[in-house]
Design a protein around this motif. Structure first.
Motif, PDB file in Angstrom:
ATOM      1  N   ASP A  85     -13.658  33.079  12.852  1.00 49.96           N
ATOM      2  CA  ASP A  85     -15.013  33.010  12.300  1.00 49.96           C
ATOM      3  C   ASP A  85     -15.121  31.858  11.311  1.00 49.96           C
ATOM      4  OD1 ASP A  85     -16.294  34.997  13.660  1.00 49.96           O
ATOM      5  OD2 ASP A  85     -15.891  36.551  12.189  1.00 49.96           O
ATOM      6  N   SER A  86     -14.197  31.803  10.370  1.00 48.91           N
ATOM      7  CA  SER A  86     -14.236  30.761   9.342  1.00 48.91           C
ATOM      8  C   SER A  86     -12.887  30.668   8.645  1.00 48.91           C
ATOM      9  CB  SER A  86     -15.336  31.043   8.309  1.00 48.91           C
ATOM     10  OG  SER A  86     -15.109  32.282   7.663  1.00 48.91           O
ATOM     11  N   LYS A 109     -15.745  25.066  11.036  1.00 50.34           N
ATOM     12  CA  LYS A 109     -15.641  26.428  10.518  1.00 50.34           C
ATOM     13  C   LYS A 109     -14.898  26.482   9.181  1.00 50.34           C
ATOM     14  CE  LYS A 109     -15.449  28.310  15.214  1.00 50.34           C
ATOM     15  NZ  LYS A 109     -14.641  29.086  16.184  1.00 50.34           N
ATOM     16  N   SER A 110     -14.557  25.315   8.629  1.00 53.22           N
ATOM     17  CA  SER A 110     -13.692  25.272   7.451  1.00 53.22           C
ATOM     18  C   SER A 110     -14.428  24.784   6.211  1.00 53.22           C
ATOM     19  CB  SER A 110     -12.492  24.364   7.717  1.00 53.22           C
ATOM     20  OG  SER A 110     -11.766  24.814   8.836  1.00 53.22           O
TER      21      SER A 110
END
Length: 381
Positions: A304-305, A346-347
């Protein structure tokens, strides 16, 4: 033909309405009929006969009944003073098939100036009711309003809320509403239009009792196809005649879908400052094995992240430590995103300097523990 946009807000009542398996349950979307090119009927709902008006707009018509919600509602012929056995039924196709054995809550608001509310029936059928050859007296609806009326409440406008719990058999494709009483009412002297007396219906909804049961993915396309049914009046009469002579094959609706809840897991990796050059944000070669191993694990996850946080000890000025912590976090992130596809977007990186210590900065060992980079990975399982 108008197809409005529907917005779902996070209120319980509206959220339930967005799971309504009945299209145009408030009758606000108007159908433009093919024959007269007029908005004389609601989208999705077709009456078995249009010789009597059944679509009312309280905003433009002088009528004694105000709509329960919005301005439109249906008036359904319950009987006639002049002829025996006069009825009119309205039907709609469901947006999705129902799950066998599952329960669904059916709610509608009804009103009548005559005592006919105890005989409103709701009939679920696999085949279109327009194809029905049987006389209504030979049909037994699954639900009767006399059961719902026991739990109903009367509001200030005389609309009564009728509510049932219905257990599906899995074959339902259509819903039909009407007066299924086999014997005509006695003692009614007042009619609504000409020689006929009505009951009125508004705000119909059919929703799963199980909150994890959702509309099928095809619901929007099914609704669009339903809204393309524009036959009314004499064109409808010819269509009904043809359907009853040769009913079309039954095409089952796609079933409602069960909402799958995703389980989120959080993985954390702490990278000590020994993996960096002294007072630098450059990664040392000894860090590569650890980061490569972590990157290999990430490729097997549905990420997700990812949050990468840098931390320092309390030696030095805050501005210097902020830059050092941010740069170290960025170095770790850049290393990982070069190893794992689609991880960059996502980061997020953050630098907290010495503002979030995990140990005392008064000892060398404590300061060493505070000099670190933490990776927090959010993933689904």
């Amino acid at each position: 033909m108008k197809v409005p946009l529907v917005f779902c807000f996070i209120f319980l009542g509206i959220q339930a309405w967005c799971q309504n398996l009945i299209p145009n349950g408030g009758f606000e979307d108007e159908n433009i009929c093919t024959e007269y090119v007029r908005n004389c009927a609601p989208e999705a709902w077709i009456a078995t006969s249009l010789h009597a008006n059944y679509y009312f707009d309280a905003a433009i018509m002088e009528h004694t009944v105000a709509a329960h919600g919005g301005t439109h509602y249906l008036g359904i012929t319950a009987g006639s003073l002049g002829m025996v056995g006069i009825r009119n039924f309205v039907r709609s196709r469901l947006l999705c098939g129902l799950q066998e054995g599952h329960q669904y809550k059916l709610v509608m608001f009804v009103y009548a100036q005559t005592p006919v509310l105890d005989s409103i029936g709701v009939y679920f059928s696999e085949q279109d009711y327009l194809c029905e050859k049987r006389y209504f007296r030979h049909i037994v609806p699954q639900l009767w309003s006399i059961d719902g009326m026991k739990r109903s409440a009367e509001d200030t406008r005389n609309w009564k809320k009728v509510e049932w719990l219905y257990t599906a058999n899995g074959t339902e494709g259509f819903i039909t509403i009407g007066n299924y009483k086999r014997i005509d009412y006695k003692g009614i002297n007042k009619t609504d239009t000409r020689s006929e007396y009505y009951f009125y219906v508004d705000d119909v909804s059919l929703t799963p009792v199980d909150s994890t049961e959702q509309l099928c993915p095809q619901a929007d396309s099914i609704k669009s196809a339903i809204y393309l049914e524009n036959e009314r009046h004499s064109i409808l009469d010819r269509k009904i005649y043809a359907l009853r002579r040769q009913p079309p094959p039954i095409i089952p609706l796609p079933k409602t879908a069960e909402k799958k809840f995703k389980i989120q897991k959080i993985d954390t990796l702490v990278i000590p400052d020994i993996f960096f050059a002294t007072a630098s944000y450059e990664l040392s070669p000894v860090s590569f094995h650890l980061l490569d191993s972590f990157a290999n694990k990430i490729t097997t996850y549905q990420v997700d992240s990812m949050i990468v946080e840098g931390h320092t000890d309390s030696i030095g000025k805050l501005a210097y430590n902020e830059n050092l912590s941010k740069n170290r976090a960025m170095s770790v992130k850049n290393y990982l995103v070069n190893k794992v596809a689609d991880l960059n977007e996502k980061s997020v990186t953050r630098g907290f300097a010495y503002l979030r210590p995990v140990a005392s900065n008064s000892t060398p060992k404590g300061r060493q523990m505070n000099r670190r980079v933490e990776i927090i990975l959010y993933r689904e399982e």
